[in-house]
Write a protein that holds these residues in place. Structure first.
Motif, mmCIF file in Angstrom:
data_model
loop_
_atom_site.group_PDB
_atom_site.id
_atom_site.type_symbol
_atom_site.label_atom_id
_atom_site.label_comp_id
_atom_site.label_asym_id
_atom_site.label_seq_id
_atom_site.Cartn_x
_atom_site.Cartn_y
_atom_site.Cartn_z
ATOM 1 N N THR A 160 22.069 50.132 60.793
ATOM 2 C CA THR A 160 21.284 51.657 60.792
ATOM 3 C C THR A 160 21.256 52.007 59.252
ATOM 4 N N LEU A 161 22.415 52.008 58.915
ATOM 5 C CA LEU A 161 22.545 52.740 57.487
ATOM 6 C C LEU A 161 21.749 51.786 56.462
ATOM 7 N N SER A 162 21.560 50.647 56.685
ATOM 8 C CA SER A 162 20.501 49.778 55.633
ATOM 9 C C SER A 162 19.386 50.468 55.762
ATOM 10 N N CYS A 163 18.703 50.794 56.899
ATOM 11 C CA CYS A 163 17.412 51.485 56.798
ATOM 12 C C CYS A 163 17.367 52.610 56.045
ATOM 13 N N PHE A 164 18.313 53.324 55.789
ATOM 14 C CA PHE A 164 18.163 54.410 54.832
ATOM 15 C C PHE A 164 17.759 53.931 53.556
ATOM 16 N N TYR A 165 18.377 52.724 53.121
ATOM 17 C CA TYR A 165 17.897 52.321 51.861
ATOM 18 C C TYR A 165 16.543 51.343 51.986
ATOM 19 N N SER A 166 16.581 50.698 52.741
ATOM 20 C CA SER A 166 15.387 49.862 52.738
ATOM 21 C C SER A 166 13.924 50.525 53.386
ATOM 22 N N GLY A 167 14.102 51.554 53.951
ATOM 23 C CA GLY A 167 13.016 52.191 54.414
ATOM 24 C C GLY A 167 12.418 53.155 53.194
ATOM 25 N N ARG A 168 13.522 53.347 52.142
ATOM 26 C CA ARG A 168 12.823 53.889 51.052
ATOM 27 C C ARG A 168 12.552 53.060 49.763
ATOM 28 N N GLY A 169 12.780 51.663 50.226
ATOM 29 C CA GLY A 169 12.540 50.559 49.036
ATOM 30 C C GLY A 169 13.431 50.310 48.036
ATOM 31 N N HIS A 170 14.733 50.922 48.587
ATOM 32 C CA HIS A 170 15.926 50.696 47.914
ATOM 33 C C HIS A 170 16.785 49.308 48.311
ATOM 34 N N THR A 171 16.113 48.100 48.096
ATOM 35 C CA THR A 171 16.614 47.022 48.818
ATOM 36 C C THR A 171 17.707 46.303 48.171
ATOM 37 N N THR A 172 17.809 46.678 46.702
ATOM 38 C CA THR A 172 18.985 46.262 46.124
ATOM 39 C C THR A 172 20.387 46.643 46.498
ATOM 40 N N MET A 173 20.321 47.932 46.988
ATOM 41 C CA MET A 173 21.785 48.435 47.360
ATOM 42 C C MET A 173 22.063 47.631 48.762
ATOM 43 N N VAL A 174 20.893 47.225 49.636
ATOM 44 C CA VAL A 174 21.509 46.661 50.819
ATOM 45 C C VAL A 174 21.893 45.235 50.389
ATOM 46 N N MET A 175 21.393 44.589 49.453
ATOM 47 C CA MET A 175 21.710 43.258 48.914
ATOM 48 C C MET A 175 23.240 43.360 48.315
ATOM 49 N N VAL A 176 23.451 44.363 47.517
ATOM 50 C CA VAL A 176 24.717 44.513 47.082
ATOM 51 C C VAL A 176 25.788 44.758 48.021
ATOM 52 N N ALA A 177 25.640 45.424 48.941
ATOM 53 C CA ALA A 177 26.245 45.914 50.177
ATOM 54 C C ALA A 177 26.843 44.512 50.887
ATOM 55 N N ASN A 178 25.713 43.792 51.074
ATOM 56 C CA ASN A 178 26.076 42.531 51.814
ATOM 57 C C ASN A 178 26.465 41.441 51.127
ATOM 58 N N VAL A 179 26.693 41.503 49.680
ATOM 59 C CA VAL A 179 27.142 40.317 48.838
ATOM 60 C C VAL A 179 28.558 40.701 48.819
ATOM 61 N N ILE A 180 29.087 42.135 48.527
ATOM 62 C CA ILE A 180 30.346 42.529 48.615
ATOM 63 C C ILE A 180 30.960 42.184 49.893
ATOM 64 N N ALA A 181 30.508 42.552 50.870
ATOM 65 C CA ALA A 181 30.841 42.289 52.246
ATOM 66 C C ALA A 181 30.979 40.601 52.550
ATOM 67 N N THR A 182 30.272 39.796 52.047
ATOM 68 C CA THR A 182 30.629 38.612 52.271
ATOM 69 C C THR A 182 31.728 38.047 51.426
ATOM 70 N N VAL A 183 31.950 38.423 50.278
ATOM 71 C CA VAL A 183 33.106 38.198 49.579
ATOM 72 C C VAL A 183 34.339 38.774 50.307
ATOM 73 N N ILE A 184 34.323 39.917 50.809
ATOM 74 C CA ILE A 184 35.387 40.281 51.638
ATOM 75 C C ILE A 184 35.637 39.306 52.826
ATOM 76 N N ASN A 185 34.732 39.120 53.290
ATOM 77 C CA ASN A 185 34.751 38.054 54.526
ATOM 78 C C ASN A 185 35.394 36.858 54.142
ATOM 79 N N ILE A 186 34.935 36.421 53.145
ATOM 80 C CA ILE A 186 35.390 34.910 52.672
ATOM 81 C C ILE A 186 37.106 35.119 52.251
ATOM 82 N N ALA A 187 37.345 36.076 51.486
ATOM 83 C CA ALA A 187 38.659 36.527 51.061
ATOM 84 C C ALA A 187 39.692 36.461 52.251
ATOM 85 N N LEU A 188 39.056 37.106 53.320
ATOM 86 C CA LEU A 188 39.837 37.612 54.467
ATOM 87 C C LEU A 188 39.962 36.396 55.294
ATOM 88 N N ASP A 189 38.919 35.647 55.492
ATOM 89 C CA ASP A 189 38.900 34.320 56.138
ATOM 90 C C ASP A 189 40.291 33.506 55.505
#
Length: 181
Positions: free
Chosen positions: A109-138
């Protein structure tokens, strides 16, 4: 697969069942993307917040509904007639992922705040950071590294659920930071 062949065999069906159930809710809450885009395009910014809050409320309901399915997990995975050891792992993996569905939906839902306004870089950055967190926690949770207990398949599910939560936290932190400055 480095941890155990049984754990790997259990993650696919349990993960697919979780994703298929969560996808219905994800598809629903991400309608906010189009509505945010419509309001931003029309210059009616005061209506963006209520749309996002409605999506957050729907996300929380979807998360609770997914948790309500946890008691049915044993029966569901027994229907696949997998070996009893695999079924046990499937139920454990699915049950923990179900607990992370609320944060997954909120982050969608919150990603829609960014993508709906055309700020898709923020969505990418958040997902890349979360992926790194997931790998480290794994690594630390599955294998019991850096002082953490060895949790195996539960560690994998916890890592994934925490990465969903981290995306939501990144969005909220960014929203609060940009609102202040």
């Amino acid at each position: 697969s480095w941890y155990s062949v049984d754990a790997m065999a259990a993650t696919l069906p349990a993960g697919v069942i979780h994703w298929n159930l969560a996808s219905l809710a994800i598809g629903t809450v991400t309608y906010a993307n189009a509505i945010v885009g419509q309001y931003v395009g029309a210059g009616d910014l005061r209506r963006v917040g209520p749309v996002l809050w409605q999506g957050v409320y729907m996300s929380l309901v979807g998360g609770v509904l997914m948790i309500c399915l946890v008691p049915l997990a044993g029966w569901t995975f027994a229907a696949f007639d997998h070996h009893q050891d695999i079924q046990h792992l499937e139920v454990r993996y699915f049950s923990i992922l179900a607990l992370g569905t609320g944060p997954l939906l909120v982050s969608s839902t919150l990603s829609c705040f960014y993508s709906g306004r055309g700020h898709t870089t923020m969505v990418m950055v958040a997902n890349v950071i979360a992926t790194v967190i997931n790998i480290a926690l794994d690594y630390v949770l599955i294998f019991g590294k850096a002082g953490f207990p060895e949790l195996g398949i539960e560690g994998a599910a916890i890592a994934t659920s925490l990465s969903f939560t981290s995306i939501s936290a990144i969005y909220v932190a960014h929203m609060l930071w940009t609102e202040r400055n």
